[in-house]
Scaffold this motif. Structure first.
Motif: not given
Length: 599
Positions: A504-512
């Motif tokens: 997860t990245m971008l303060e958990k806005k993006l989940n990969l």
């Protein structure tokens, strides 16, 4: 399901097998606030829509869950198959742990005409009563460029459920209807002269399940009931019911710092299967099992001693054989010891065994291309010795490695059916040439076959948390059969390996995520036509190789708003149209994009 030209677009995506998408119920218990454990044993269903359960579980339930946790690799079907449940029991599509919302609606569309719709809605009608509904749909247009006949598929599952919480325990009840409409498209031996041949198969399944978990483990531990009714396009019918009652007395003192748990499992399982084509097999099975056991604990170490006592009553008949009856009593040893030298090193070993009823419904979940006329025989694991090592290193590295050896009677395998089915009545040529060809009559279906033998297995699972927003997991499974009669072991790969990651990245806005499966060659039998004018013969090859494969999957979901997100899924991105079963190519590289609304 998607094409190679989309791979570059999906380089940033995360794993998904579009499993039954959504929040559904089964018999799993929600355990809150426990330490992270490897996700190596896939739960049968996703989480219920209940996020938190107040004051649950009690301390004895936490201890029981922690000590009984086992790490097993599940033999998962590849994610690029036509089925919705591509990874058994686990939805590995991106999901956000923060601000979890159970009510949602999701739509997606991709190449191969792949369309998916997924929804879940639930709410409380009282403080301790929740009801909900759950629906999933998936369809594909199939491999139109590879086959002259239909390979399309559509399937759906619709269910309702209820969660009820009382002072003494928790109830789960669910009922659902599912259908799978597909074709026997894997024709390899003799091309039909009429490309419009009807290859259709459709399976309908209605299920009702109930579960009660008693918090105290004082006499009553839990009660579980499962049932289903199944029918198909060819008139097959199967009724299944299973009731399991667990009685227990836990945490009584034995000596100083040694405590013990006493448990008694009572299991009733019955299945009636009736087929309406070819030999018209009828199978009736009833199994009654008592499972007493006592477990002694000292710290994190324990010793378990018990047995399984099973009584099996079975009947089999067909229109070409007389009815056969079997009444047999079985005893299976059960023992396990775990020595916890430290959290990082826990040594364990034991012996167990048991009976498994092979049903048409369960076998169809593994191989949907079965002929609708099977002889169903229970599989007996006479004994299974195992030993292993597992541990937890600072909650950042968890592992479990074990090896085992089993003696198995009536081990079940899939075998390819002949090119033509013979008429049960006398016929000069021995085959039906007058009534037309049925859709299953092209060497494109499979039967269930059984043999006795031994099985040696090695399993390994690990999960790593290198940083707060990254999880990496891996698993391997090696299995080697030695059978008494069959020359080859059909559709059991020697080695399987899976590798996955979630980020997860971008303060958990993006989940990969990422998921890959590697499977070695498997063996099947096959048939070919040998012409001897003016007639012909079928020739069987008992050592047909079905190639191994590497299946790479990526997915991503971006939360634009707390109630709205977009997602993209990439399956089988290497684009190989490998075969799960002889003749049945899977879809190539696939891309699906869509939107998700939560409320």
């Amino acid at each position: 399901m998607n094409k190679l030209k989309y791979i570059a677009v999906l380089a940033f995506l995360g794993t998904v097998g579009i499993s039954e998408l959504g929040a559904q119920i089964k018999e799993e218990q929600l355990i809150l606030n426990r330490k992270r454990e490897p996700e190596v044993k896939k739960i049968e269903k996703k989480k219920t829509s209940v996020v938190q359960e107040k004051n649950y579980p009690p301390d004895n339930k936490k201890k029981e869950d922690s000590l009984n946790l086992k790490y097993d690799i599940v033999n998962v079907p590849p994610v690029s198959d036509f089925k919705t449940t591509e990874i058994q029991g686990e939805d590995i599509s991106p999901k956000f742990s923060n601000d979890y919302q159970s009510n949602y609606f999701r739509l997606g569309y991709g190449n191969y005409g792949k369309f998916m719709a997924d929804a879940n809605i639930s709410g409380k009608i009282q403080d301790n009563v929740e009801i909900g509904a759950d629906a999933h749909y998936l369809s594909t247009s199939g491999l139109k460029k590879d086959y002259d006949w239909d390979s399309k598929q559509n399937e759906a599952k619709i269910g309702v459920f209820s969660n009820i919480y009382t002072e003494t325990g928790k109830f789960n009840i669910d009922a659902n209807y599912a259908f799978n409409n597909y074709n026997y498209y894997g024709i390899y031996a003799l091309t039909p002269t009429n490309n419009g041949v009807d290859l259709q198969q459709k399976v309908n399944k209605f299920s009702v399940n109930g579960y009660y978990d008693h918090y105290s483990n004082d006499i009553l531990n839990n009660l579980r009931v499962k049932s289903y009714f199944l029918s198909d396009h060819f008139g097959a019918k199967e009724n299944y019911a299973n009731a399991e009652l667990n009685l227990s007395k836990h945490d009584f003192s034995v000596y100083d710092d040694v405590t013990a748990n006493g448990d008694l499992g009572i299991n009733l399982e019955t299945v009636n299967s009736k087929f309406d084509i070819l030999n018209k097999n009828t199978n009736n099975q009833f199994n009654f099992t008592l499972s007493p056991k006592v477990t002694f604990y000292k710290g994190d170490s324990y010793l378990l001693i018990g047995s399984d006592f099973s009584f099996l009553n079975s009947k089999n008949s067909s229109n070409v054989t007389d009815e056969s009856k079997n009444n047999k009593f079985y005893w299976f040893p059960k023992a396990e010891v775990l020595v916890a030298a430290a959290d990082e090193f826990k040594f364990y070993g034991g012996i167990d065994g048991g009976l498994k009823l092979n049903t048409y419904g369960n076998l169809l979940e593994e191989n949907p291309f079965l002929i609708s006329d099977l002889t169903l025989t229970p599989t007996e694991t006479k004994y299974h010795f195992y030993f292993g090592l597992k541990g937890d290193v600072d909650q950042t590295f968890k592992y479990d490695v074990n090896a085992g050896f089993s003696k198995v009677n009536n081990a079940q395998f899939f075998v390819s059916n002949p090119l033509l089915f013979y008429l049960p009545t006398p016929n000069p040529l021995g085959v039906d040439l007058n009534l037309g060809r049925n859709g299953y009559d092209y060497a494109n279906t499979f039967s269930s076959i059984y043999d006795n033998g031994t099985l040696m297995e090695v399993k390994g699972d690990l999960q790593v948390f290198p940083m707060e927003n990254l999880t990496v997991d891996a698993g391997l499974h090696f299995m080697k059969y030695k059978l008494d009669n069959l020359e080859e072991v059909y559709y059991k790969p020697l080695f399987q390996f899976n590798l996955g990651a979630k980020y997860t990245m971008l303060e958990k806005k993006l989940n990969l995520g990422f998921k890959a499966y590697f499977v070695t060659d498997r063996t099947s039998n096959s048939y070919s036509v040998v012409t001897t004018f003016p007639a012909f013969n079928m020739q069987e090859n008992v050592n047909e190789k079905v190639g191994g494969y590497a299946d790479i999957n990526l997915s991503a979901e971006y939360k634009i708003h707390k109630n709205f997100s977009i997602f993209a899924l990439g399956n089988n991105l290497l684009g190989a149209k490998y075969q799960n079963y002889l003749g049945y190519k899977v879809l190539g590289a696939q891309v699906v994009g869509g939107v998700k609304i939560t409320f």
